[in-house]
Design a protein around this motif. Sequence first.
Motif, PDB file in Angstrom:
ATOM      1  N   ALA A  31       0.832  -1.202   0.000  1.00  0.00           N
ATOM      2  CA  ALA A  31       0.000   0.000   0.000  1.00  0.00           C
ATOM      3  C   ALA A  31       0.867   1.252   0.000  1.00  0.00           C
ATOM      4  N   SER A  32       0.563   2.179  -0.920  1.00  0.00           N
ATOM      5  CA  SER A  32       1.282   3.455  -1.039  1.00  0.00           C
ATOM      6  C   SER A  32       2.783   3.247  -1.207  1.00  0.00           C
ATOM      7  N   GLY A  33       3.149   2.299  -2.044  1.00  0.00           N
ATOM      8  CA  GLY A  33       4.557   1.968  -2.225  1.00  0.00           C
ATOM      9  C   GLY A  33       5.386   3.107  -2.777  1.00  0.00           C
ATOM     10  N   ALA A  34       4.785   3.996  -3.585  1.00  0.00           N
ATOM     11  CA  ALA A  34       5.549   5.083  -4.192  1.00  0.00           C
ATOM     12  C   ALA A  34       6.047   6.085  -3.163  1.00  0.00           C
ATOM     13  N   THR A  35       5.379   6.180  -2.013  1.00  0.00           N
ATOM     14  CA  THR A  35       5.849   7.052  -0.936  1.00  0.00           C
ATOM     15  C   THR A  35       6.457   6.248   0.207  1.00  0.00           C
ATOM     16  N   ARG A  36       5.953   5.042   0.418  1.00  0.00           N
ATOM     17  CA  ARG A  36       6.491   4.200   1.491  1.00  0.00           C
ATOM     18  C   ARG A  36       7.954   3.852   1.237  1.00  0.00           C
ATOM     19  N   MET A  37       8.366   3.871  -0.033  1.00  0.00           N
ATOM     20  CA  MET A  37       9.734   3.450  -0.337  1.00  0.00           C
ATOM     21  C   MET A  37      10.786   4.423   0.189  1.00  0.00           C
ATOM     22  N   TYR A  38      10.347   5.558   0.718  1.00  0.00           N
ATOM     23  CA  TYR A  38      11.292   6.498   1.316  1.00  0.00           C
ATOM     24  C   TYR A  38      11.399   6.329   2.822  1.00  0.00           C
ATOM     25  N   ALA A  39      10.767   5.285   3.380  1.00  0.00           N
ATOM     26  CA  ALA A  39      10.814   5.034   4.822  1.00  0.00           C
ATOM     27  C   ALA A  39      11.498   3.694   5.075  1.00  0.00           C
ATOM     28  N   THR A  40      12.162   3.594   6.214  1.00  0.00           N
ATOM     29  CA  THR A  40      12.781   2.330   6.634  1.00  0.00           C
ATOM     30  C   THR A  40      11.684   1.340   7.038  1.00  0.00           C
ATOM     31  N   PRO A  41      11.761   0.056   6.658  1.00  0.00           N
ATOM     32  CA  PRO A  41      12.865  -0.610   5.947  1.00  0.00           C
ATOM     33  C   PRO A  41      12.728  -0.583   4.436  1.00  0.00           C
ATOM     34  N   TRP A  42      11.675   0.068   3.933  1.00  0.00           N
ATOM     35  CA  TRP A  42      11.414   0.023   2.497  1.00  0.00           C
ATOM     36  C   TRP A  42      12.497   0.716   1.696  1.00  0.00           C
ATOM     37  N   VAL A  43      13.111   1.751   2.282  1.00  0.00           N
ATOM     38  CA  VAL A  43      14.176   2.431   1.562  1.00  0.00           C
ATOM     39  C   VAL A  43      15.366   1.498   1.347  1.00  0.00           C
ATOM     40  N   LEU A  44      15.557   0.550   2.269  1.00  0.00           N
ATOM     41  CA  LEU A  44      16.627  -0.439   2.092  1.00  0.00           C
ATOM     42  C   LEU A  44      16.269  -1.408   0.964  1.00  0.00           C
ATOM     43  N   ILE A  45      14.992  -1.776   0.896  1.00  0.00           N
ATOM     44  CA  ILE A  45      14.539  -2.638  -0.209  1.00  0.00           C
ATOM     45  C   ILE A  45      14.697  -1.900  -1.534  1.00  0.00           C
ATOM     46  N   LEU A  46      14.377  -0.591  -1.528  1.00  0.00           N
ATOM     47  CA  LEU A  46      14.548   0.212  -2.746  1.00  0.00           C
ATOM     48  C   LEU A  46      16.004   0.228  -3.183  1.00  0.00           C
ATOM     49  N   ALA A  47      16.898   0.452  -2.234  1.00  0.00           N
ATOM     50  CA  ALA A  47      18.326   0.488  -2.576  1.00  0.00           C
ATOM     51  C   ALA A  47      18.801  -0.856  -3.104  1.00  0.00           C
ATOM     52  N   ALA A  48      18.370  -1.940  -2.440  1.00  0.00           N
ATOM     53  CA  ALA A  48      18.799  -3.271  -2.876  1.00  0.00           C
ATOM     54  C   ALA A  48      18.229  -3.602  -4.253  1.00  0.00           C
ATOM     55  N   THR A  49      16.957  -3.272  -4.469  1.00  0.00           N
ATOM     56  CA  THR A  49      16.327  -3.560  -5.755  1.00  0.00           C
ATOM     57  C   THR A  49      16.997  -2.772  -6.879  1.00  0.00           C
ATOM     58  N   THR A  50      17.370  -1.525  -6.595  1.00  0.00           N
ATOM     59  CA  THR A  50      18.052  -0.703  -7.596  1.00  0.00           C
ATOM     60  C   THR A  50      19.445  -1.235  -7.901  1.00  0.00           C
ATOM     61  N   ALA A  51      20.089  -1.824  -6.898  1.00  0.00           N
ATOM     62  CA  ALA A  51      21.455  -2.321  -7.087  1.00  0.00           C
ATOM     63  C   ALA A  51      21.505  -3.650  -7.828  1.00  0.00           C
ATOM     64  N   VAL A  52      20.413  -4.417  -7.815  1.00  0.00           N
ATOM     65  CA  VAL A  52      20.439  -5.765  -8.389  1.00  0.00           C
ATOM     66  C   VAL A  52      20.769  -5.775  -9.881  1.00  0.00           C
ATOM     67  N   PRO A  53      20.075  -5.038 -10.753  1.00  0.00           N
ATOM     68  CA  PRO A  53      20.398  -5.132 -12.189  1.00  0.00           C
ATOM     69  C   PRO A  53      21.847  -4.795 -12.518  1.00  0.00           C
ATOM     70  N   PRO A  54      22.433  -3.703 -11.987  1.00  0.00           N
ATOM     71  CA  PRO A  54      23.857  -3.469 -12.296  1.00  0.00           C
ATOM     72  C   PRO A  54      24.772  -4.580 -11.794  1.00  0.00           C
ATOM     73  N   LEU A  55      24.466  -5.138 -10.605  1.00  0.00           N
ATOM     74  CA  LEU A  55      25.308  -6.221 -10.086  1.00  0.00           C
ATOM     75  C   LEU A  55      25.211  -7.461 -10.974  1.00  0.00           C
ATOM     76  N   VAL A  56      24.003  -7.792 -11.386  1.00  0.00           N
ATOM     77  CA  VAL A  56      23.827  -8.955 -12.263  1.00  0.00           C
ATOM     78  C   VAL A  56      24.529  -8.717 -13.599  1.00  0.00           C
ATOM     79  N   LEU A  57      24.412  -7.506 -14.112  1.00  0.00           N
ATOM     80  CA  LEU A  57      25.073  -7.201 -15.381  1.00  0.00           C
ATOM     81  C   LEU A  57      26.592  -7.294 -15.234  1.00  0.00           C
ATOM     82  N   LEU A  58      27.109  -6.818 -14.125  1.00  0.00           N
ATOM     83  CA  LEU A  58      28.549  -6.949 -13.894  1.00  0.00           C
ATOM     84  C   LEU A  58      28.970  -8.416 -13.877  1.00  0.00           C
ATOM     85  N   LEU A  59      28.177  -9.252 -13.210  1.00  0.00           N
ATOM     86  CA  LEU A  59      28.497 -10.680 -13.170  1.00  0.00           C
ATOM     87  C   LEU A  59      28.435 -11.292 -14.565  1.00  0.00           C
TER      88      LEU A  59
END
Length: 670
Positions: A31-59
């Motif tokens: 619920a309200s993910g577009a704003t919830r993603m700026y709160a902990t712990p969702w901001v950590l999920i946002l950071a991890a999700t954003t980091a996944v494609p570049p990491l996979v591409l590097l691999l």
Amino acid sequence: MSPVSHDPFRLPVRILTLGGLAGLAALTLVASGATRMYATPWVLILAATTAVPPLVLLLRLGEPNRLFRFPATSWTWLATATIAVPLLSALFSPYRGPSVLLAAGPIAAVSLFLLLHDWLQADPAWNGRCLGHWLAVAAALATLVSTGGWVMDAVALIREQQFFRSLSEARNPHPLGHSNYTAGLMLLGLPWLVQIARQSRGSLRVAAAGAAALALLNLFTSSSRGGLLGLAVLGVTAIALAGLGWKRFLAVAAGLVAAATLFAVANPRIRALFTPTDPRAAPNASTVQRTAMFEAGARMGLDRSLFGWGPGATPLAYPRYRHALDGGVENALQLHSTPLQLWAETGAAGLLVALLGAGLAAAQWRRSPTAAATLAGYGVFALTDFQLDVPVFAAALATLLALLAAPAATPPPSTRRLNFLLLLLLAGGVIVVAGTRDRTPLLNSAALAAAQNPAGRDRAVAWLNQSLALNPDQEIAHFNLGWLLLVSDPAAAERHFLAAARLVPDKGGVYFGLGLARLNQGRNDAAARAFALECVNDPRFLASPWWTVPAIASQREAARRYYTGMLSAAGQPTSRPGISGWTARQVANLRQLAPRLGEFSPGPEGDYRRERIGYPVLMRNSDIPSPVDLYDVREDPRFPASVPFPLPDKGWLPSPVLLKLLDDPAVVPQ
């Protein structure tokens, strides 16, 4: 045995991929993910999700025994530019730290695009079909969550016996938290549900058709005018690309136009667009705000035309332009137009990259007509909103472009793989070293919390000064610092109130604070002028209990004289005929109240402080509490009912008019 079977990268890639998909689903469906993603712990999920494609591409790029299939050279250049331009824009931004962090979004989208293209080219027919099915499944899931949320809202309205009245006003915000996001999600998912319904048989066809019908319902309940336009373009484009022949095309297009007309007539918010405007009505708030945002965005881009203000810098740079706008919000998280947002934040370079992407997609529409039609519909909708800062929309566009991207005609140079790997490492290093979260929201929030206790006043002053040293264009810091310094240093308080007024001219209480600062310096006439402007900006201040304070009451007659003069000046025609006509009517009404300036009726008063509920989201830090201003608002709750006309809301005058009335003897003589 093939060396690929012993590939040590295979398991990490799969784990990261599943984790990224889970994070994307969580951020989209909560619920309200577009704003919830700026709160902990969702901001950590946002950071991890954003980091996944570049990491996979590097691999993947680091796997020497596996071929990596790059797209054609033009698409590879597009991918390179989509990484380089936002990163350069962020590095040149006056808000470098936060902007560099937000440049990670485009890098993640490009990485996903390249990974999907590589996977699709391994078996174009089978993998393309699989991806289409998975897109339909994702669309169905988002549709069901959205419909479920709307039904629960409807049930609550029925219980309150307000369903039919509220149905015309309520908009479906599920699942991301805003109705425009709902419209965007439905536009992106609907074509894939329709495709499955057309290609399948039996229960699968029924399920896909039902989900498509629900997606249309969600689009309808979003009441998005841009969504309706996008749906019309999506339908017409899909028919045109289907190759039905011109007779069938005209017949089906006519049916779509009729359906769209019915859709518009049935929705009260959209129907209002075609209803003649009442000349006595106030200007439409949405139209005024969007016009103001367009003006601000155009000026932002002109001032930094090459690389803009930096990714995500709009809420930080927008206050610089607020004073010149006829209306709009105090700050803006986005400018409600994707091209305008790109122009403001990444300049001409960012716009050129977007145009290149649109051109390449249009040229390759035959590779996936469904993807091309989806992009056409969503592209038109994107003219009225900006959503690329929400992961699901960036991921969707990357996926659609991967379906359309042409493969390289010949094997790419051996250096391309190494060059892209180095580019990713360089970009990642810049983000890790230079990327920082904006510290000013935390400083402002902590200062206002501390200032609620007199013992914390000195700390609050120090923190607000520190915040302004980082970014001087903050009305919240200037306004509240003015109240803290009102007694101890009224001259400094006056400077801060003036700075706040020039950032947000229609801020409630700013002219009252300015008047108090001048009164404390013995400048009574200048104080009366400021009190009068507070009455003009916020007509409810005419009967504020503050007028019962003897020092303020002594300025009543002078303030009344200035009030009348300011209203006469405010009634002069402006460059906005629609706003001018309405303004003139308000001026005529409010002039009648001049004799009542300073009159407070007997009885209890309303006393509160304004809470800035949207500030944490605006500053992309929902972990901080909503700041509460230090200004004590005092109102006569009986005053509005005693007035023979509806009082206009605070900020009814355009900002340039308010600033012209502020200490301008040529407008209102001393």
